[in-house]
Write a protein that holds these residues in place. Structure first.
Motif: not given
Lengths: 258, 62
Positions: A8, A98, A101, A222-227, A229-230
Motif C-alpha cells: 500500500r 481514514g 492516513s 488520500s491514495t493511502h486512505a483509499w487503498l 478502505r478498499r
C-alpha cells in the motif's frame, strides 16, 4: 500483513510520485526557467552559484532528471512514511481509519518541509544563501528531527488527554508541541541572503513550492486512505460471504432435517 | 487484521519475525542512499541535473 502494508505504501508512493513529477514538469521547470531569465536580465549576475563552472549540460537533461527526481522522491516518501512508518505506528496514531492516513501525511509534511522551512524558506535560484552548505544541511536535518518529535509528542499528548480529560484539552495539548518549532527556528542561525530576483517573483515561487509539497502529501495520504478502505471493504465482505453461505447452508440443512 | 496487534511494540515484534536483520539492513541502506542522492549529494553532475527538482521541492540545502 507487513507485505500488504508495504505494498500500500509503495502504491501510494507511486501515485504521489507521479503527481509530483507532473508538478515539476508542468509548473516547477517552466517557472524556474522563467526565474532564471529574469535573474540574468535583472542583475547580470550569472547563475553560477554553488555550481562552480561545471558544464550544466543541455537544459532538457536537467528538466528530465528533475522530473525523474520528483517521481523518485514521491515513491521514497510513500514507501518510508506510508509503508514502513504506518505499519509500525498505526496503533499509536489517534483517529479513525481514514483520518490516520491524513494525520500521518500532515506529520510528514511538517517533518520533511514545514519545520525546516521555518528556518530556511524555499528560495528561487538567484537567491543565494550566505551560510555555508554544511551548516545549513545540519540545521535542516535538526529542524526536521524537531518536527518529527513535535508530531510524536502531539500524538502522545492527544491520546493521553483524550482518555482522561476529553476532546478539547486533548486538542490543546496536541497543539502545544508545535509552538516550540517557531521558537526553535528563531534560535537558529539567521539566514542572510543576497537576492537578484524581484521580491514578488520570489514570493510566487515560494507559494508554488508550498502548494507543491502540500499537494504531494495530500495525494499520498488520500491514495493511502483509499487503498486502506478498499482493502478493508474487501476483507470483511469475503468473510461475511463465507458466514452467510454457512448460515444458508445450515438453514437448508435444518429444513431438510425437519 | 488489527484486532490481534494493538501496540507499536507488537508491530515491531511482528516485523522482527517477518524480516531478517539482513533484509532490514539492505532496505534501510537502499532508502538512505536514494534519499542522500536526491537531497544532499554535492557531486556536480548529480547535483546540477536535479537542480530544478530540488528548488521545486523547496529543499534548500545546496
Amino acid at each position: 500483513m507487513l507485505t500488504r502494508h508495504l505494498r500500500r505504501g509503495l502504491q501510494a508512493g507511486a501515485a504521489g510520485g507521479l503527481a509530483f513529477g507532473l508538478f515539476v514538469a508542468l509548473l516547477g521547470n517552466p517557472l524556474l526557467r522563467y526565474v532564471e531569465t529574469v535573474e540574468s536580465f535583472e542583475g547580470g549576475h550569472s547563475h553560477a552559484h554553488a555550481h562552480g563552472g561545471s558544464a550544466v549540460g543541455p537544459e532538457t537533461v536537467g528538466s528530465i532528471a528533475s522530473v525523474a527526481g520528483g517521481v523518485v522522491f514521491g515513491v521514497l516518501l510513500g514507501t518510508v512514511a506510508f509503508g514502513a512508518l504506518y505499519y509500525l505506528l498505526e496503533p499509536a496514531i489517534p483517529g479513525a481509519n481514514g483520518t490516520r492516513s491524513y494525520l500521518l501525511g500532515a506529520s510528514g509534511f511538517l517533518t520533511v518541509s514545514g519545520a525546516p522551512w521555518l528556518l530556511f524558506p524555499p528560495q528561487p535560484p538567484g537567491v543565494e544563501a550566505v551560510l555555508a552548505t554544511d551548516v545549513r544541511v545540519r540545521w535542516y536535518l535538526g529542524m526536521a528531527l524537531a518536527g518529527a518529535l513535535a508530531c510524536g509528542l502531539a500524538g502522545l499528548a492527544y491520546t493521553r488527554l483524550r482518555a482522561r480529560r476529553g476532546r478539547l484539552p486533548a486538542v490543546f495539548g496536541a497543539a502545544l508541541p508545535f509552538c516550540v518549532l517557531p521558537i526553535l527556528a528563531a534560535l537558529g542561525p539567521a539566514a542572510p541572503i543576497s537576492s537578484s530576483v524581484p521580491a514578488a517573483l520570489a514570493y510566487v515561487f515560494r507559494m508554488v513550492t508550498v502548494v507543491g509539497q502540500v499537494g504531494l502529501w495530500f495525494v499520498l495520504a488520500s491514495t493511502h486512505a483509499w487503498l486502506l478502505r478498499r482493502d478493508r471493504i474487501g476483507e470483511p465482505e469475503s468473510t461475511d460471504a463465507d458466514s452467510t453461505d454457512r448460515t444458508t447452508f445450515a438453514d437448508t440443512y435444518r429444513v431438510l432435517d425437519r | 487484521m488489527t484486532a490481534t496487534d494493538d501496540s507499536v511494540h507488537d508491530r515491531l515484534a511482528d516485523a522482527r519475525i517477518a524480516l531478517t536483520p539482513a533484509q532490514v539492513a539492505v532496505a534501510i541502506t537502499l532508502l538512505a542512499a536514494l534519499g542522500f542522492v536526491l537531497l544532499f549529494a554535492q557531486a556536480p553532475m548529480l547535483h546540477d541535473s536535479m537542480h530544478n527538482f530540488r528548488h521545486a521541492a523547496g529543499i534548500v540545502c545546496h
